[in-house]
Structures are given as C-alpha cells and as structure tokens.
Design an enzyme around this catalytic site. Structure first.
Site, short mmCIF file in Angstrom:
data_model
loop_
_atom_site.label_atom_id
_atom_site.label_comp_id
_atom_site.label_asym_id
_atom_site.label_seq_id
_atom_site.Cartn_x
_atom_site.Cartn_y
_atom_site.Cartn_z
CE LYS A 1 -14.75 14.69 12.08
NZ LYS A 1 -15.78 15.84 12.69
CD GLN B 1 -18.10 17.86 13.77
OE1 GLN B 1 -18.27 16.78 13.15
NE2 GLN B 1 -17.05 18.79 14.79
CG ASP C 1 -17.98 10.91 16.82
OD1 ASP C 1 -16.95 10.60 16.32
OD2 ASP C 1 -18.55 11.10 16.56
N1 GUN Z 1 -16.34 17.89 17.22
C1 GUN Z 1 -15.26 17.90 17.57
N2 GUN Z 1 -14.74 16.84 18.05
C2 GUN Z 1 -15.17 15.89 17.40
C3 GUN Z 1 -15.51 14.69 17.89
O1 GUN Z 1 -14.40 13.75 17.46
N3 GUN Z 1 -16.89 13.81 16.88
C4 GUN Z 1 -17.89 15.08 16.57
N4 GUN Z 1 -18.86 13.83 16.47
N5 GUN Z 1 -17.92 15.70 16.94
C5 GUN Z 1 -16.32 17.06 17.47
#
Ligand code: GUN
Length: 297
Positions: A54, A98, A121
């Site tokens: 990311k 996350q 998100d």
């Molecule tokens: N963990 C796995 N996929 C995601 C996501 O799309 N966003 C977040 N914040 N954590 C994750």
C-alpha cells in the site's frame, strides 16, 4: 464456450495511471498532495506485506504515505490517541487501520474512531449506513473494485440477477448494496445457504467472497454469466508445494461463464488501486473540489 478472462491486473494499472494524473493535477493546480496514513499494529506477516505494498503504490501515484507501525501490545488508548492525531492532521486525507487487530483491541471501536470523511476503507458505521441508504459514502475497496470490473465487462447491470456468496461487512454486504444500487436483483448467500447450486444457476452475475477454496463448482455457473472471484486461498498440492486458488473452481467455470476473473490477477490488484482512488476522492471532498470521473461510483 471459453470465457473472456477479466484482467484485473491490467485494469488496476490503468486505474492507477488515472489516479496519478489526477494527483499531479491536484498538486499543480491547487497545491494539494493527497496523503494516506496506514496504521499497522503487531507483526502479522501477511499484514506487513499488504502495508508495504500500500505504501509503495501510494508513493508511486505521487501521494504522501504515512506509515505508523505499533507494537502488538499497544493499548486501545494509545491507538485511539494516534487516530485522533491523524483525524486532526490536514495533510492526512485517508486513514486505514490494517485488520485484523490483535485480540485485546476492539475493532469496531477503533474503526468508528476514524473520521468518517477519512475512512478510505469504508468500514465506519456512518459510511456503511450511507451506502445502505443510497447516499454518498466512502465505499469499501474490494467491492468498489468488483463493481468497476462488472460495469466495464457487463455494461449496464440493471435488471440482472446477481448472487453474492459471503456476508462479511468488508465484502459481501457492501457488494450487495452496490449491486442493488445498480438495479440488480440481489441474493446474498453464504456457507449455510441451502440450494446454493440452484441460486448460482439462476445468476447472471456471481460474486464469490466466502473464503473457502474451490467452494463453488464450475458446473453450477449459468452459461454466459459474469463471475467475480474475491477469494484468495492458499492450498497444498500433492507434491508439497502450494498455490493460490479462489472460491470458484476456475478451470471448470471458465468453460461455461461469459467472463471470469482469475486468481491471482483478478480482483486482488483492484483493491489497493481502489484504496488510492478513495484517498483522492476523500481529498477532493475535503477541499470541496470536483471529484474526478471514474474513481468513485
Ligand atoms: N485486512 C485485509 N484486507 C483489509 C482491508 O481491505 N482493509 C484493512 N484495513 N485491513 C484489511
């Protein structure tokens, strides 16, 4: 018939180029650089890989990336204090915590502490409510990516029978809301659904997000249907090696479907591209600037 293979990797690449162009415009015309803060608590190896990816793609798009890595024993109060600081920081337009969080932290409490305007998100309860009531929301990245692929490959979705297999807050539920908003007739199925085969058989659009390897048989697919596989499951092969597979038996389904996403290389690459798109969208909304076309739905 052999299905058209939906190249999510290529589509995500094009989307990232569009994002980079818009970021350059925001910098040149308005002196604004969109910024994304990613918070990682603990050392989960898969999460570390995602967070690194990311950060890298955020920088490649010309945006600012702020990484906050906290130890696994971080207290809720410490995490909430960091979120509060990021909420107040005008350089930060998007905040992502996350998941999963270590067990001692209350995930819902933490997510709902994020300023909903910065919730890239789309997990905040306000954004879930806005999406469910057909209002302008931050839309969760994976369903957003799936919808972009569906619109690209199916055109107008109105009146189509769609089945979403999986009922998570992250994928299944928002995906169903998005399809409903595009006037599909939506069924939400899950691992306990009876007669899943019959439901899938009647669907023009299948979105599988159940998290079980090869759960959906290729033979269940309606001839010509569009099939989106969100699953990413690692399975062991007979020789001791492993490989990634989706929730759908791709090899069989591709002989029947009209179009299908592969795993890997289908939905996966769209998720981070949509995170960048959401960050640009959040930045534009925060500064009352017009939202770029094609980055939100
Ligand atoms: N963990 C796995 N996929 C995601 C996501 O799309 N966003 C977040 N914040 N954590 C994750």
């Amino acid at each position: 018939m052999t299905a058209q293979i939906i190249d999510g990797k290529a589509f995500a690449g094009t989307l990232r180029e569009r994002i980079a162009t818009h970021v350059a415009h925001l910098k040149q015309q308005h002196g604004i650089t969109p910024g994304l803060a990613v918070v990682l608590v603990g050392e989960d190896p898969a999460s570390q890989i995602y967070v690194r990816s990311k950060g890298k793609q955020t920088l490649e798009a010309g945006m600012n990336s702020y990484e906050h890595k906290l130890s696994a024993d971080t207290t809720e109060a410490e995490l909430l204090a960091l979120i509060s600081q990021l909420n107040a920081d005008p350089q930060v337009h998007g905040i992502l915590v996350q998941l999963p969080l270590p067990e001692h932290l209350n995930e819902a409490l933490v997510i709902n502490a994020i300023d909903s305007a910065k919730d890239v998100d789309g997990f905040h309860i306000s954004n879930a409510g806005l999406l469910a009531t057909g209002q302008k929301a931050m839309v969760p990245c994976t369903p957003l990516g799936c919808l972009m692929l569906l619109r690209e490959f199916c055109g107008n979705l109105s009146g189509q029978n769609a089945v979403v297999i999986g009922r998570s807050n992250i994928v299944g539920k928002p995906m169903a809301q998005l399809l409903l908003r595009d006037s599909c007739t939506v069924t939400i199925a899950h691992s306990k659904t009876r007669n899943l085969q019959e439901i899938v058989r009647g669907a023009d659009i299948v979105v599988a997000a159940v998290g079980r390897p090869l759960f959906i048989q290729g033979e269940w697919i309606k001839p010509g249907a569009t099939v989106i596989d969100v699953g990413i499951n690692r399975i062991e092969q007979g020789d001791g090696s492993t490989r990634l597979v989706g929730d759908i038996n791709f090899d069989a389904a591709k002989e029947i479907a009209g179009a299908i996403t592969p795993v890997p290389g289908g939905v996966g690459p769209m998720t981070i591209a949509c995170l960048l798109a959401n960050t640009v969208t959040a930045c534009c909304r925060m500064h009352s600037l017009p939202e770029p076309e094609g980055l939100s739905v």
